[in-house]
Design an enzyme around this catalytic site. Structure first.
Site, short mmCIF file in Angstrom:
data_model
loop_
_atom_site.label_atom_id
_atom_site.label_comp_id
_atom_site.label_asym_id
_atom_site.label_seq_id
_atom_site.Cartn_x
_atom_site.Cartn_y
_atom_site.Cartn_z
N HIS A 38 -1.34 3.38 12.02
CA HIS A 38 -1.51 2.27 12.96
C HIS A 38 -0.33 1.31 12.90
CE1 HIS A 38 -5.48 3.37 14.26
NE2 HIS A 38 -5.55 2.27 15.00
N LYS A 103 -16.20 3.56 10.79
CA LYS A 103 -17.46 3.06 10.25
C LYS A 103 -17.28 1.61 9.87
CE LYS A 103 -16.49 4.41 5.47
NZ LYS A 103 -16.47 3.23 4.59
#
Lengths: 188, 280
Positions: A38, A103
């Site tokens: 990222h 999650k």
């Protein structure tokens, strides 16, 4: 509980049909990316350079799989905790990213971005990495190979199991469901 | 004096790394089965069923239970009647980790420097705690620690006047703040007393106790039971999607401390509460 089958690309129209609480089975192409990947993607955007894959209408799965055993496409591949990507998510949403699988909680900045740009956040079962790996049919590293488990992979999935936790309207299952089961000590 | 070759320790460590990551302990599976019966949320029930199924697939296909095969943490008890030969024990343990993580197709998750962040590519160095004990055996306990749950752990220096209620509030708040992030149902390790570092090690070591075991001290057992009830009343549930199975167990350990302090550490473990031990 509604079960919905979706295939990629995840267009805005499909996003609008997904509601918090839906169980989904995802098929098609998804991309992997976690912390270090990222950081590089955002760096690439900031420099005005081309991203290593088409982000528009794509789904990114936050995962760092274990190495594949011979004859297998991938090793164990459960979701990693999403909040670590929060500071790096909005620029990808602005480039047209419509789905994220991970999650755990997201911050308000991400949720606002999802509402504005039209995106959905799915949760996969954390730790159910062997079960999830069964739905991954092909895997190929397409960028940042030097990052090892964090390299960006292109996955072909069939009926990848997930739950819509935050939808494009900002409905958040983590908040609504916890309240239903919380008990005060006086109830005892 | 019993002589043990460190090569034997290396081989044992290699095998422990693979075993702990591929096969979920019977204590954890039993805890899942009990929780599944009691879980009020249908989604929560389904998640626990899937966790049992996941452990079966991992075992049958010989693949890791979780993709985060952790940082390698060891608790080693060395009998003082043992003479270690053939090399350095810490190097042997690290070599065992190197071989185990490679041969078991386990993920290498360790970076050389916390700020520069270059992967060491072999999951070393391991974190090793040694204890000297009487006798002529060596006990090796291995607990791979995933960081989804490690990241949600906390320590706090309470005041002595905060007492038991202060401890309970801090532990409960830590679990509440962690919410879905550490992959509930979790195991909560609590260390009370000592110094800040001692409390943290106690909390971590308590996670290697079999799930369902209790502290022998009556007052600590009561705290374990009270904390488990309070945590499961938070409503977080399996994966944070609601329910009454937020924790499978709470393990509390304590150590004497200073008149001025009350250190508390909370170390959270995800549902993949992996731990293996062996006595040489």
């Amino acid at each position: 509980m509604t079960i919905k089958k979706i295939t990629t690309p995840l267009t805005k129209e499909k996003v609008e049909n997904l509601k918090a609480g839906d169980t989904v089975y995802i098929s098609g192409t998804i991309y992997t990316g976690r912390d270090a990947a990222h950081a590089r993607l955002i760096d690439t955007i900031n420099k005005g350079e081309e991203l290593p894959f088409e982000v528009k209408d794509a789904i990114i799965y936050y995962v760092g799989p274990t190495p594949a055993k011979p004859g297998k496409p991938i090793g164990s591949a459960g979701p990693t905790t999403s909040y670590r990507m929060d500071d790096l998510t909005v620029p990808l949403l602005e480039k047209g990213l419509t789905g994220m699988i991970g999650k755990g909680l997201r911050n308000q900045k991400v949720i606002d971005g999802m509402k504005r740009e039209g995106a959905v956040y799915f949760a996969a079962i954390g730790g159910a990495a062997a079960l999830i790996a069964d739905s991954i049919k092909k895997a190929k590293i397409i960028a940042y190979e030097d990052l090892g488990p964090e390299a960006v992979r292109k996955l072909e999935v069939e009926d990848f199991p997930a739950i819509v936790v935050i939808d494009h309207e900002g409905n958040n299952l983590y908040e609504t469901e916890r309240e239903k089961y919380a008990k005060s000590e006086e109830d005892k | 004096m019993r002589r043990i070759d460190v090569k034997e320790i290396e081989n044992t460590v290699r095998n422990l790394c693979i075993k702990a990551n591929l096969y979920l302990g019977e204590d954890v599976i039993k805890a899942f089965e009990q929780a599944e019966k009691k879980e009020a949320s249908p989604v929560g029930k389904e998640i626990i069923k899937n966790l049992i199924k996941n452990a079966e697939i991992a075992k049958n296909e010989e693949m890791p239970i979780c993709q985060d095969t952790g940082m390698a943490v060891f608790f080693i008890e060395v009998g003082q009647e043992v003479q270690l030969v053939g090399g350095n024990i810490s190097e042997a343990i690290n070599e065992g980790v190197r071989r185990g993580y490679k041969d078991g197709y386990l993920r290498k998750s360790v970076v050389k420097d916390p700020l520069i962040r270059e992967n060491t590519k072999d999951n070393t160095p391991a974190i090793i705690y040694y204890d000297m004990v009487p006798g002529e055996n060596i006990k090796i306990t291995f607990a791979p620690k995933g960081f989804g749950s490690e990241n949600m752990s906390k320590t706090k220096m309470l005041k002595p006047s905060d007492g038991v209620n202060g401890v309970i509030d801090f532990v409960t708040k830590t679990v509440m703040d962690a919410g879905p992030n550490p992959c509930p149902p979790i195991v909560v390790g609590v260390g009370i007393g000592g110094t800040i570092d001692k409390a943290a090690v106690l909390a971590k070591k308590s996670l290697t106790r079999p799930i369902g075991s209790h502290n022998e001290k009556e007052h600590l057992r009561e705290i374990e039971e009270m904390l488990l009830r309070k945590i499961n009343n938070l409503g977080i549930g399996p994966q944070g999607l609601g329910g009454n199975t937020t924790a499978l167990a709470v393990h509390v350990e304590s150590f004497p401390t200073h008149i001025a302090g009350l250190p508390v550490a909370v170390n959270i473990n995800c549902h993949a509460a992996r731990h293996e031990e062996i006595i040489l």
